[in-house]
Design an enzyme around this catalytic site. Sequence first.
Site, PDB file in Angstrom:
ATOM      1  N   HIS A   1       1.724   4.544  -2.757  1.00 59.53           N
ATOM      2  CA  HIS A   1       1.826   5.996  -2.543  1.00 59.53           C
ATOM      3  C   HIS A   1       3.170   6.525  -3.032  1.00 59.53           C
ATOM      4  O   HIS A   1       3.245   7.554  -3.706  1.00 59.53           O
ATOM      5  CB  HIS A   1       1.688   6.317  -1.049  1.00 59.53           C
ATOM      6  CG  HIS A   1       0.294   6.247  -0.518  1.00 59.53           C
ATOM      7  ND1 HIS A   1      -0.797   6.747  -1.194  1.00 59.53           N
ATOM      8  CD2 HIS A   1      -0.186   5.756   0.656  1.00 59.53           C
ATOM      9  CE1 HIS A   1      -1.885   6.560  -0.469  1.00 59.53           C
ATOM     10  NE2 HIS A   1      -1.542   5.950   0.655  1.00 59.53           N
TER      11      HIS A   1
ATOM     12  N   HIS B   1       0.830  -1.210   0.000  1.00 51.22           N
ATOM     13  CA  HIS B   1       0.000   0.000   0.000  1.00 51.22           C
ATOM     14  C   HIS B   1       0.863   1.258   0.000  1.00 51.22           C
ATOM     15  O   HIS B   1       0.672   2.172  -0.810  1.00 51.22           O
ATOM     16  CB  HIS B   1      -0.902  -0.021   1.238  1.00 51.22           C
ATOM     17  CG  HIS B   1      -1.744   1.198   1.429  1.00 51.22           C
ATOM     18  ND1 HIS B   1      -3.048   1.277   0.995  1.00 51.22           N
ATOM     19  CD2 HIS B   1      -1.472   2.387   2.017  1.00 51.22           C
ATOM     20  CE1 HIS B   1      -3.542   2.469   1.299  1.00 51.22           C
ATOM     21  NE2 HIS B   1      -2.602   3.165   1.927  1.00 51.22           N
ATOM     22  N   GLU B   2       1.844   1.303   0.895  1.00 53.73           N
ATOM     23  CA  GLU B   2       2.682   2.503   1.000  1.00 53.73           C
ATOM     24  C   GLU B   2       3.591   2.654  -0.219  1.00 53.73           C
ATOM     25  O   GLU B   2       3.893   3.775  -0.637  1.00 53.73           O
ATOM     26  CB  GLU B   2       3.508   2.469   2.291  1.00 53.73           C
ATOM     27  CG  GLU B   2       2.678   2.470   3.572  1.00 53.73           C
ATOM     28  CD  GLU B   2       1.752   3.670   3.693  1.00 53.73           C
ATOM     29  OE1 GLU B   2       1.981   4.696   3.028  1.00 53.73           O
ATOM     30  OE2 GLU B   2       0.788   3.576   4.465  1.00 53.73           O
TER      31      GLU B   2
END
Length: 305
Positions: A209, A205-206
Site C-alpha cells: 500500500h 502487505h502494508e
Amino acid sequence: MKNIFLITTLFSLLFACSSETKIDLPEPPLDNLEVYTLPVVVHIIHGGESIGEGFNLATERIKEQIQSLNHDFRRVAGTLGENNSPLSGDSFIQFKLAEIAPNGNPTNGINRINYYDNTPVRGDKDRFDWLPEFEYWNPDKYINIWVYGGYAPNTFAGAASFPTTNLPGIEDELKTIGDGILINVHHFGKSDVSGGLNLGKTLTHEMGHFLGLLHIWGAALEGKPCYDHDDFIDDTPPVSSAIDGCDGTIPKACDGQPAPVSNYMNLTDDRCMNVFTKGQIKRMRYVLEHAERRKTLITSDVINR
C-alpha cells in the site's frame, strides 16, 4: 472472511479514489533492474518492558522481520517469498534499517519509545495524526514504521498511508500529518500468536500500500458489479472481494480465471502469501521514481549504499 482487515480496507478507501483513467506504465524487462534500497526506521512503542520482553520486541525479531520483507520483495528462493508463478518476479526493491539518525548520530534503525514517557492524547485523531506525536523521522529520508501494542491480536493487523501520484486510485493528497506504516505488535515478524497472521506478511502487505498498490479488488465499495472493482493492474484478474484461505479449490475471478489467492494484496493467511505480479512491481517502481513523497527514498543518505 476475517474482520481483522476491515479497518485497513476502510483506511485504504480514505486514501484512494477510483478512476476510470489508466496510465500506461513503462515496460522495462523485469530482470537486471536497478535495485532500489529504501531506509526504514522501526519505532517500537512499548510499556517500559526490558528489551525482548512484552511489547519491547527483541532486536533479532525486528531484524528478522526486515529480512523477511526483503525475501518477499526480492522473491528469494528457499524463503517464504519464493514462488513459481510466471506472473511474478523480483521487484528489485529492498529495505535496510537506517544507519544515521536525524541528529546525524549512528543508529541501528530501531527507535524504542516508552509509551508512558510521553503519551499523546489520541481522542478522535486519525492514527497517522497521532502516532507522529511519539516520534516521526523525516519521511523524505525514512520509511516510518510504528509498531504498537494497543490492539488485541487478530482484531487489527496494520495500516499504511498511500503515496500521491497521477496513477489511478492514488491521486488524492495526503490527509494526515504522518506518512508511514502502522503494524500491530502481535503481527510484526514471526510470532506464536494464534491464527494465520504470524509469519510477518502484514508488513509486506502494508508496504505494498505504501508503495501504491490497492487491494486486489481495488477500492470499490461492496455491492458494485464485479468488474467495477479495479486495482488498475492488468495482470491481476478482477475480483470483487478478498479471498479467504488458500486450501482446496481455487475460486474463480470475475473473468473465470483463477483468483489471485496468493497475492500479497489479498487478505489471507500469511502462509498463503508469496506473489507480487509484474504489473504490481511496475506500479511500485513507478511510484518510487515519480511520487513526491517516495522518490527521495531511493537516494536518501541515511544508509550506506
